[in-house]
Structures are given as structure tokens and as C-alpha cells.
Design a protein around this motif. Structure first.
Motif, PDB file in Angstrom:
ATOM      1  N   ASP A   1      -5.040  38.816  34.281  1.00  0.00           N
ATOM      2  CA  ASP A   1      -6.247  38.349  34.967  1.00  0.00           C
ATOM      3  C   ASP A   1      -6.137  38.534  36.476  1.00  0.00           C
ATOM      4  O   ASP A   1      -7.118  38.867  37.152  1.00  0.00           O
ATOM      5  CB  ASP A   1      -6.507  36.880  34.629  1.00  0.00           C
ATOM      6  N   LEU A   2      -4.919  38.303  36.998  1.00  0.00           N
ATOM      7  CA  LEU A   2      -4.737  38.478  38.436  1.00  0.00           C
ATOM      8  C   LEU A   2      -4.943  39.918  38.852  1.00  0.00           C
ATOM      9  O   LEU A   2      -5.539  40.202  39.893  1.00  0.00           O
ATOM     10  CB  LEU A   2      -3.331  38.032  38.851  1.00  0.00           C
ATOM     11  N   ALA A   3      -4.447  40.849  38.044  1.00  0.00           N
ATOM     12  CA  ALA A   3      -4.602  42.266  38.386  1.00  0.00           C
ATOM     13  C   ALA A   3      -6.083  42.611  38.477  1.00  0.00           C
ATOM     14  O   ALA A   3      -6.521  43.318  39.387  1.00  0.00           O
ATOM     15  CB  ALA A   3      -3.905  43.138  37.339  1.00  0.00           C
ATOM     16  N   ALA A   4      -6.874  42.083  37.537  1.00  0.00           N
ATOM     17  CA  ALA A   4      -8.311  42.352  37.546  1.00  0.00           C
ATOM     18  C   ALA A   4      -8.944  41.782  38.818  1.00  0.00           C
ATOM     19  O   ALA A   4      -9.707  42.463  39.508  1.00  0.00           O
ATOM     20  CB  ALA A   4      -8.954  41.744  36.303  1.00  0.00           C
ATOM     21  N   GLU A   5      -8.601  40.536  39.150  1.00  0.00           N
ATOM     22  CA  GLU A   5      -9.203  39.911  40.341  1.00  0.00           C
ATOM     23  C   GLU A   5      -8.799  40.636  41.620  1.00  0.00           C
ATOM     24  O   GLU A   5      -9.610  40.830  42.528  1.00  0.00           O
ATOM     25  CB  GLU A   5      -8.788  38.441  40.430  1.00  0.00           C
ATOM     26  N   ARG A   6      -7.524  41.020  41.678  1.00  0.00           N
ATOM     27  CA  ARG A   6      -7.069  41.702  42.903  1.00  0.00           C
ATOM     28  C   ARG A   6      -7.731  43.061  43.048  1.00  0.00           C
ATOM     29  O   ARG A   6      -8.061  43.470  44.159  1.00  0.00           O
ATOM     30  CB  ARG A   6      -5.550  41.862  42.867  1.00  0.00           C
ATOM     31  N   GLN A   7      -7.915  43.749  41.927  1.00  0.00           N
ATOM     32  CA  GLN A   7      -8.571  45.052  41.980  1.00  0.00           C
ATOM     33  C   GLN A   7     -10.001  44.898  42.503  1.00  0.00           C
ATOM     34  O   GLN A   7     -10.457  45.686  43.330  1.00  0.00           O
ATOM     35  CB  GLN A   7      -8.563  45.646  40.577  1.00  0.00           C
ATOM     36  N   ILE A   8     -10.695  43.864  42.041  1.00  0.00           N
ATOM     37  CA  ILE A   8     -12.054  43.606  42.526  1.00  0.00           C
ATOM     38  C   ILE A   8     -12.035  43.331  44.023  1.00  0.00           C
ATOM     39  O   ILE A   8     -12.804  43.923  44.799  1.00  0.00           O
ATOM     40  CB  ILE A   8     -12.665  42.398  41.764  1.00  0.00           C
ATOM     41  N   LEU A   9     -11.152  42.446  44.464  1.00  0.00           N
ATOM     42  CA  LEU A   9     -11.144  42.053  45.875  1.00  0.00           C
ATOM     43  C   LEU A   9     -10.736  43.206  46.785  1.00  0.00           C
ATOM     44  O   LEU A   9     -11.285  43.367  47.877  1.00  0.00           O
ATOM     45  CB  LEU A   9     -10.213  40.848  46.087  1.00  0.00           C
ATOM     46  N   THR A  10      -9.798  44.024  46.315  1.00  0.00           N
ATOM     47  CA  THR A  10      -9.382  45.175  47.119  1.00  0.00           C
ATOM     48  C   THR A  10     -10.533  46.163  47.274  1.00  0.00           C
ATOM     49  O   THR A  10     -10.813  46.651  48.374  1.00  0.00           O
ATOM     50  CB  THR A  10      -8.171  45.871  46.460  1.00  0.00           C
ATOM     51  N   ALA A  11     -11.218  46.438  46.168  1.00  0.00           N
ATOM     52  CA  ALA A  11     -12.310  47.419  46.207  1.00  0.00           C
ATOM     53  C   ALA A  11     -13.475  46.903  47.064  1.00  0.00           C
ATOM     54  O   ALA A  11     -14.025  47.642  47.886  1.00  0.00           O
ATOM     55  CB  ALA A  11     -12.789  47.719  44.784  1.00  0.00           C
TER      56      ALA A  11
END
Lengths: 492, 492
Positions: B25-35
Motif C-alpha cells: 500500500d505504501l508503494a502505491a501511495e508513494r508512487q501517487i505522491l511522487t507523480a
């Protein structure tokens, strides 16, 4: 202001000990966390994020530096009357999480985490009540290779974050060595052992002669104040001092040999020696050089927390204080082996080892080492807005720059040219784009090179020659906008 | 367990309403925030991070959805007796920051921010007391272009986060339109206007006939409960209904024309029309298509907070609930123009506009749209450890894989082969590397393809043919380790 509203207006201020961080500092911190996270993930550590709150009973009191007297947490009572507190580090939540999910976790459980922690302390200069930590821990492996891997990862993480190779070293010790030495010397009282650790911890500041006094009867400082000593006899004190002097920059194998001569005999000392030897083998296998990690028996690192190996990352560069005096920068992170966290909850002793650093502390170390990540941060290119009628031209220019990966914006305030240039300056913009009526009619664009402008203002460039050439002001065909700006942003 | 320690052991549990998030779940959230951060920075918005706490008086009560009755904050008293509270959104801290530093900030001040916010509410399924928001705001520009830019940025951010183009739309309205219409109809009572907004907000659920009742005297629902209406006369109610029906999927220009017919006449209505027309022009200049952003007069978006344009991003895909019934996913973020935040502190009215979304909500929307970022996350390659004597071989293999950018680790627990394979499976490892005595002697390595193994286990691949070929178990020369694993990790 009217009489009704004036009295109720709150003052706009942030709470004591809490800071607002602007783009430059944030960019530096994010760069560190991104680089270190990538290293930790390559080593197979998975990300974990726990909530800000823990129940107060689950949080316990596990601060590594239990010596600080006014240690406190931010606590409040939930509506079901249970006390909750904001986490003061990332280890206590890990312990709770590991205990809660132990049966279903992959074991060893290896996680890294970063995020804010909160300490309810008296704030002061450079002392905040909220700061960001970054931790990596292996829970459920007693093997010295797990310690070695944490050390290898920490060393690689520091380099990935931007520290020049060779500018930092990780010093390694093992708590069992001194315990073993004291056992052989007949010292078994826990308070006396704590006194020895406290004395050794002052080696940097007081030197061997001062520490000798603190290991024995005690020491009177310059002010005349007396600190009671650990009460060792002379032979034991000398053994401790010989132990702390066994590092001294030698290679790890030589230090191990010296330590074997000093320590041997007790079961705990032998265990410590065997662990260090195994760590050394694993460090070699992991490619950690003698430059990156050394054995240093003088390292204490916390007092009542660690149970085996301890490590401390130190910046080797000498820096200067505000008065220009040389100062050691000191520790930029540390960790070690601890075995009691999960047992608090389950009664089951689960071995763990980890490394932790403060992100703003590492950012300071990077600055001291000549890598000011914040200073490398730039603002967006600003497209100057002259006329409502030409907004389509401005937006098109900004869109082209963005499509090329360059940050760009159209000025959307209501001020004139001069204020817009000042705005671009405050935003640390690399360039301002001017599309006046003349440029639009001629199919050109004027670009102000603000990087060069700042260099000239700071006297960095020789400006006599540049001035004649109208430095920093470039008129080019409109279709060369992106290429021209890219050259300025990315360096000529 | 001993009698002394057992009674004092705390239970390992996280506080109610707080969740632990694991790697996927963290990977998904971080990918969103980075993009999304990259998009916002390309638009010239700077990052800002304020502390978790604000003084309670500075925080105020500015929740967009003031309708929720049990809204609360986590508050505590500092040792100087001032009340502090954890931020409940990112707008209130922005207001405090902007007011505090207004003189020295570049203006307009454009910032984006993301981070946790806390709400002291009754937790429930899917209802957390800590969650991550991501906001972008322009403070100090009254220009409709600033609204248009926020909308353009939000639309681009959603696509960058992974939403397929065309799967979401931003619906735009302007609070001044309905206000103008009501002014023309002679409605000036604020409570009555609020009643109208509440009625319109129920259009989705009740349809025009239900809303007509709520605009008039009131409505009795199926259970017989009566909701008092806003008390409009029939003509005014029909005008409101005609207004809310003016969108209906038409292009922005057509909706503007229809609205001009319905609204015209009042100063506020005309101002709203002019703002929408300017937003439309700017959206065109910014390249925002009719697919990405529409005018939709039925949008309410909060009740007492916004003062002009309001926008709501909605996922267009129809998804299904647990019982397989089709459901609308609904809003994934929203925002609008608000003018009173800074004035609370300074008395100076500073126009502002912004967009906000919840990160886990957007992650859910991505899943609904077929992009499960979490499911794409993989664990590290696990090098199986058989013998202490061969650790150097294991570490060398892991180091080679890491150097090639592949996450890899040596198993450091104390269990045998079977448990190690189970560990690799729990870590979602793509491959396990086997360097037994035979392999080492022969200069080869055995690689277990766990991706294929999982496909076979799930019946995804046809396995009759594969089984004969011993699928997922590859023996290759040791020097082909990295290439072989890379092929598995990155797809054949």
C-alpha cells in the motif's frame, strides 16, 4: 478593521518547537529519503508506516538516550479513556507492530521506515519537538551477519544520500566486550557497570586521565564540582582504558587481535569477540571496506538499551563553528542490537538489530561536506504577463516548457513588470520569459537569464565584459524558446 | 512467563482508527505522491511542510464539510497552557503560514503540500482518524486563470498518478451563479440559501422531484420522516431546477450559453458568469479538453466554505460493490475558491483557490480503474542460505543482483530450505537463488522462478506442458545469474 472582529483575531504563529519547511529544505530531505529508501529496498527491506499515535502502555519508555531527564511525549486521553501518545521514535511502534503480527510476518522481519517523531521537550535553538527519522531494522535474526548487513546498508545509504565516499565512517563496538572485561575484573553490580559506561562515554571530552578518575573514585572539574566515580580498582580501570584504546584507526583484524588479548576469559567477553569476528567476515563478504567501517571499543552509544553490537556513523570532516574554530561534526546516526522490545508484549525474546538517523542532521552533514542539496534547488521559469489579451501566448510558452520537463508558470498576480521580475527572483527562478507585443509581432521571445544575473550580482562572474554584451538577456526566435531556457536551467 | 512480568505486559494493538500500512500500500501511495508532486512542481508550485500541531486558536474551524456533527480535533495543552491541536487538513496550516509570512512571500504564493491529517472522529470501517491529503493552492490571485490552472494541474496530476485518460472528469461550478439566481428571485436569507444548497446537494440521490419538494415546503421520505424544505416559491424552485439541469454533458461553451439565459440580471450572477467564461478561455489556453473538465451547475461541494468557483474530480467508471451491484465510485477530490482564511488573522481579504485529494481514496480509484499499484509491488530476490561456510557465495550473489538494481537479500534466519522458500513466498519474491554445494562445485546456480510458480498455483498458465519442463526451476552457469533473474523480474 472593525471593532467586532479585531479582538477575536488569532495571532498567526506556529507552536514552539515546530518549524515550517520551505521548498529548498524539503527538496534536500526528500532527496535523502528517496536515495536511502532505494538502497534499503535493494537490500530487501520492506517499507512500513505505522500511525502517529500509540497507546501509552504500548509505547513504554524505550528511548535510547534514557539519560535525558525531561524526556516526554505528547499524550492525550481518547474518548474511551485510554491514553494515547505520539510516537517519540520509530522503534517503539516497530516493537508493537512486530509483537502484534509476529505469527504471520515473514521472519526475519526486515523493515525500513521514515516519518516524523515527536518529543515533548523544552524547545531551543536547533532543538525541535518534531523531526524526521529514518530507520532500518531486522527483527528475528540473532546472526552477526544481520548486524553486518545493517552496517553495510547504512554505509551505502550515506553515500547514496550524497556524502562523498570516505567522508564518513561507521564505528562498531560490542556491549558484551566491556561486560566481559568487567566480569573478569569481578564487577557485577549493574549500577557500577553503568558508571563505567558513563565514564567511557566522556573519553572524547576528558581524555584518558579524566576518564581514569571517573572509573576510580571520582573527578573534580575546573569549577570544583565533584563527580562520583564508578569505584573500580586501579587494575580494572587500567584494563578498561586499555580496552578503549584498542581501536585507534587500525584495521578491523588487528583490533580484533588486540581485543582478544584484553578481553578473553569470560563467557560474555568471548561471545562478544566471536560476534565481532563474524561481523568482520560478513562485512568483507558484503564489500564493506576498512575505510567505511572500523572497530572502535570506545563507542558507547546509549546506555541501557543495546545488548550486543553497537554502531555509530560519524562525519570525519572537520568543520568550523560560527567563530571559525574547527569543530568535529560528530555522529550522524547509529544503532545496534537490542533484544527486549518484543518481549515486553509477548514474553518471547526476539533478537533485533537496526540503524537510525535524523534526516535534517544528515542534511547538515551533507552541507558540511560541501553538498548543499537545498542550494541546488531552483524555482520555476516565470512567463511575464503583460496583457490579458496575450494570455494564450503566455500559457502556450509555459506549456511548451513543461512538456520539456522544465518547471514553468505564467505570472497570475496583478502587478507590473518590475514586481514580476522581483517575484521571479524570490522564487529563485532560473529564467524569466518575456513575450511583449513586439516579440509576438516579430515571432521572437526575450529570455532573462536570472542564474547569470545572480552570479553578476554576487560578483561571481567578471562583469565588465559581460555587461557590454547585455548579459543575461537573450532575444531569439520563438521556436528556440525551449532549447534556450533548457540551456540556462541545465547549465550551458 | 514469570508471575512478576506477566501482569504488566501491555497488549500489542494500534489505537482505534489508526492503521499500519505495509509495503504494497505504501508503494502505491508513494508512487501517487511522487507523480503528482512532479506535475505540481512543473506548474511552478513549491513544496511546503508545516508542523503537525497548530495552536487551537489559529486552527479555527474551517472544515469544508462543516455539516458533519462530531467533527473534532486531537488537542492538548502545552506546558505554557496554550492549547495545540493536530491539523485536521492542510488548508488551515496554509492560512496560518501565509498570514504569518505574507509580507516576505513571493505573491501570488503557490504551494503544494502532502502529509497526514488527523480527525478525532468515531472510527469505523474505511473511516480513519489519520489519513494523507495532497493539496495545491494559489494564494493571492483573484484571477479566474488561477482557478483554471488549478483545474488543469489536477487533471494532469490524476493522469500522472495512473488514471487512464478519460476515466475521470473535473466538474466545475461557481457558487455565485446560484447566489445570483436566488438574489433575482428575492431570496436573501442566508439560512434559506443554505437550505437550497442542501437540497441541490441531494439531486443525485433524490432526483429532480425529490429536490423540488426540498426546495419548497419539504419532503416526507419512505420511512415517513419529514425534512423541512427551503421554502422557495414554485417559480424560484423551478428556476433552481432549470439551473441544475443546465450541464448534462454539453460542451463548456453551450453550458455557458444556457447559464446566461437562466442566471442573468444580478450583479453576483453576472460576476459568476464572467468568471466561468474566463475559466473556460484559460482552460482552452492550458489545453484542458472537454473530456477532462466540464461545467456542471449541479455541483455543490461543501456548504459554507467556498466563495466562487468550485470543482470536483469524479471517477467516471462504474464499479461494483461487494454484492456485484453497479455503483458510482464518485468524488476523488475537489476544491474551489475561498477568500476568508487569511483574513481571520490579518483582516486583509486575500483571494485563494485550491484542489485537494485524499491519497488512499485516489489509490482506491486507481484500483477501480484497473491500475492496482499495490499489486504491482514485488519483494526482493531471496538467496537461500544452506551453510555458514558458503555465506561468502550467498553475499556475492546478492551483491551482484543489487549492483544491477535488483532488490536481493541473503536469508538470515535460522530455518531450513522449506521455511526459506515459504519466506520468499511471503515476501512476494520474484525468485529464489539456490547455491548449494553441488552448484558451487559445478560453477552453476539454480534459480526458482516464483512469479511463474504463483501463476501456476493460481491456474493462470496452462501447466500440463510446463510441468514436464520443470517450470520455474532454471539451472544456469553462475555468470548468467543476473541476466536470468533480471528476465524473471522484468518479465520475459
Amino acid at each position: 478593521m472593525t471593532d467586532e472582529t479585531a479582538p477575536t483575531r488569532p495571532e498567526a504563529r506556529s507552536p514552539r518547537g515546530f518549524v515550517d519547511r520551505r521548498a529548498r529544505d524539503l527538496a534536500a530531505e526528500r532527496q535523502i529519503l528517496t536515495a536511502v529508501s532505494a538502497v534499503y529496498e535493494r537490500y530487501g527491506f520492506e517499507a512500513l508506516d505505522t500511525g502517529a499515535f500509540e497507546y501509552a502502555d504500548a509505547l513504554g519508555k524505550f528511548l535510547p538516550d534514557a539519560d535525558r531527564p525531561n524526556e516526554g511525549v505528547f499524550a492525550l486521553q481518547d474518548d474511551d479513556e485510554q491514553w494515547m501518545a505520539l510516537r517519540y521514535d520509530l522503534t517503539a511502534p516497530l516493537a508493537r507492530f512486530a509483537a502484534q503480527h509476529w505469527e504471520t510476518l515473514p521472519k526475519p522481519f526486515r523493515r525500513y521506515a521514515f516519518g516524523p517523531v515527536w518529543r515533548n521537550e523544552k524547545p531551543g535553538p536547533g532543538r525541535f519537538r518534531e523531526f524526521t527519522q529514518c530507520d532500518a531494522d531486522t527483527v528475528g535474526s540473532a546472526r552477526p551477519e544481520a548486524d553486518a548487513e545493517i552496517i553495510a546498508m547504512a554505509a551505502e545509504g550515506l553515500v547514496a544520500a550524497g556524502l562523498p565516499a570516505g567522508s564518513a565512517v561507521i564505528r562498531i563496538n560490542n556491549r558484551k566486550l566491556l561486560n566481559g572485561l568487567l566480569a573478569t575484573a569481578g564487577v557485577s553490580d549493574e549500577r557500577q557497570k553503568l558508571g563505567v559506561l558513563r565514564a567511557v562515554d566522556k573519553l572524547d571530552r576528558l581524555g584518558p586521565d579524566g576518564v581514569r578518575l571517573l572509573l576510580g573514585e571520582g573527578r573534580k572539574d575546573e569549577s570544583g564540582a565533584f563527580t562520583k566515580g564508578a569505584g573500580l580498582n586501579a587494575a580494572a580501570a587500567e584494563a578498561v582504558l586499555a580496552f578503549t584504546a584498542a581501536g585507534g584507526g587500525a584495521d578491523r583484524g588487528s583490533v580484533l587481535n588486540r581485543l582478544a588479548d584484553i578481553i578473553g576469559g569470560s563467557a560474555e567477553g568471548d561471545a562478544g569477540l566471536a560476534e565481532l569476528a563474524a561481523i568482520n567476515t560478513a562485512l568483507k563478504n558484503l564489500g564493506v571496506t576498512e575505510d567505511q567501517a572500523v572497530f572502535e571499543p570506545a563507542i558507547v552509544r546509549g546506555l541501557e538499551y543495546y545488548t550486543g553490537a553497537v554502531f555509530e556513523a560519524e562525519l570525519l570532516l572537520e568543520t568550523t563553528d560560527e567563530k571559525g574554530h574547527p569543530v568535529r561534526f560528530g555522529s550522524i546516526g547509529g544503532g545496534g542490537r537490542y533484544d527486549d522490545l518484543v518481549a515486553r508484549f509477548t514474553g518471547q525474546v526476539v533478537p533485533a538489530t537496526g540503524f537510525s538517523f535524523g534526516v535534517s542532521r544528515l542534511a547538515s552533514a551533507l552541507r558540511a561536506a560541501g553538498r548543499d542539496l537545498a542550494a541546488e534547488t531552483r524555482g520555476p521559469v516565470v512567463v511575464i504577463a503583460f496583457s490579458q489579451d496575450d494570455m494564450a501566448h503566455y500559457f502556450a510558452a509555459a506549456a511548451e516548457l513543461r512538456a520539456a520537463g522544465l518547471a514553468a508558470e505564467v505570472y497570475l498576480g496583478s502587478s507590473g513588470m518590475k514586481a514580476q521580475m522581483k517575484y521571479a527572483d524570490r522564487r529563485l527562478s532560473p529564467a524569466a520569459v518575456i513575450l511583449g507585443g513586439d516579440e509576438i509581432a516579430a515571432g521572437t521571445v526575450t529570455i532573462m537569464d536570472l542564474v547569470l544575473g545572480r552570479e553578476l550580482a554576487a560578483g561571481i562572474s567578471d562583469n565588465s565584459q559581460w555587461r557590454e554584451q547585455r548579459p543575461g538577456q537573450i532575444n531569439c526566435p520563438r521556436n528556440e524558446l525551449v532549447a534556450t531556457v533548457a540551456k540556462i536551467v541545465r547549465g550551458a
